[in-house]
Design a protein around this motif. Sequence first.
Motif, PDB file in Angstrom:
ATOM      1  N   ALA A  42       0.832  -1.206   0.000  1.00 35.50           N
ATOM      2  CA  ALA A  42       0.000   0.000   0.000  1.00 35.50           C
ATOM      3  C   ALA A  42       0.865   1.253   0.000  1.00 35.50           C
ATOM      4  O   ALA A  42       0.580   2.232  -0.717  1.00 35.50           O
ATOM      5  N   GLY A  43       1.942   1.240   0.791  1.00 34.87           N
ATOM      6  CA  GLY A  43       2.857   2.381   0.813  1.00 34.87           C
ATOM      7  C   GLY A  43       3.526   2.593  -0.533  1.00 34.87           C
ATOM      8  O   GLY A  43       3.693   3.739  -0.987  1.00 34.87           O
ATOM      9  N   ILE A  51       0.992   4.127  -2.951  1.00 32.77           N
ATOM     10  CA  ILE A  51       0.835   5.555  -2.671  1.00 32.77           C
ATOM     11  C   ILE A  51       2.043   6.338  -3.180  1.00 32.77           C
ATOM     12  O   ILE A  51       1.910   7.445  -3.716  1.00 32.77           O
ATOM     13  N   GLU A  52       3.236   5.753  -3.025  1.00 27.83           N
ATOM     14  CA  GLU A  52       4.445   6.416  -3.515  1.00 27.83           C
ATOM     15  C   GLU A  52       4.403   6.566  -5.036  1.00 27.83           C
ATOM     16  O   GLU A  52       4.787   7.618  -5.571  1.00 27.83           O
ATOM     17  N   LEU A 101       1.713   6.848  -6.825  1.00 27.63           N
ATOM     18  CA  LEU A 101       0.742   7.908  -7.080  1.00 27.63           C
ATOM     19  C   LEU A 101       1.369   9.284  -6.844  1.00 27.63           C
ATOM     20  O   LEU A 101       1.151  10.227  -7.622  1.00 27.63           O
ATOM     21  N   GLN A 102       2.158   9.401  -5.782  1.00 30.42           N
ATOM     22  CA  GLN A 102       2.823  10.675  -5.487  1.00 30.42           C
ATOM     23  C   GLN A 102       3.832  11.040  -6.571  1.00 30.42           C
ATOM     24  O   GLN A 102       3.954  12.211  -6.948  1.00 30.42           O
ATOM     25  N   MET A 116      -5.121   0.278  -9.133  1.00 31.24           N
ATOM     26  CA  MET A 116      -4.657   1.660  -9.038  1.00 31.24           C
ATOM     27  C   MET A 116      -4.872   2.392 -10.357  1.00 31.24           C
ATOM     28  O   MET A 116      -5.356   3.544 -10.372  1.00 31.24           O
TER      29      MET A 116
END
Length: 266
Positions: free
Chosen positions: A64-65, A68-69, A71-72, A242
């Motif tokens: 999950a991290g 998110i990374e 996506l960032q 995602m």
Amino acid sequence: MTPYVNQKKQLTKVIYSGLFLLIFIFSLIQVGILDRRLFEAPSRVESLLIGMFPPAISEPIDIAGAAIESLQVAIMGTLWGIVFSIVLAMFAAKNVAPHISVSYGVKAFAAFVRAVPALIWALLFIVAIGLGPTPGILALAVNSIGMLLKVYAEAIEEIDQGVIEALKATGASKFQVIMQGVIPSVMSIIISWSIFRFDINIRYAAVLGVVGAGGIGWELVRASRIMAYDEVLGITLVIFAMILCAELLTRYLKNKSDRVTLQAME
């Protein structure tokens, strides 16, 4: 049409078909597709599929991290690409550039940047900076500039020249002409193409991790190296989810942007 012409056309078709067949067979042999490993592939695929099901994620928090990374990385790369593309587009568009040579120079730069794939830019930045999300952000930003700069400049060149002349007649400075005349005229195009580029960068961000640019792609490489094929499938499904969510988000933003544009035109 004479029989001679018909025979000539048929002979031409036979010659072209024969050449195509020869090139096709030569290519198969040259690239090794007819190798014996091809016939052993079904058993390997079967064992691979058995190892993939059921899909598993051993470290959900880390995955999950990493998602998110990614996506960032996509968000930051897109934002920097948009900002620099808008600035450079003012020098690339012929109707607002300081000189025609400046316009050609900036467009040539955009063509060069666009010709180099994002993966190559990521590798170059990894060598210069090191592993992590920063090279991925820079790679996406540079790759975005190559595309968005061309689109923005063409949109600026197509705006009504009367808008620019009217502002100049009121004594507006170059900066005021750009901020009050040029950018508002192409704002809908900027928003539309920026959303589209963000959709592309979401996909790129998932792939750039494969070469060490951070994100979920790195987790996919890690799982494949230890031959944990169930984790490979699980991470692949996370990437698919995602990208699907990003697709829905960009479609929503695009529709909302179109509605705002239509309301402004009414």
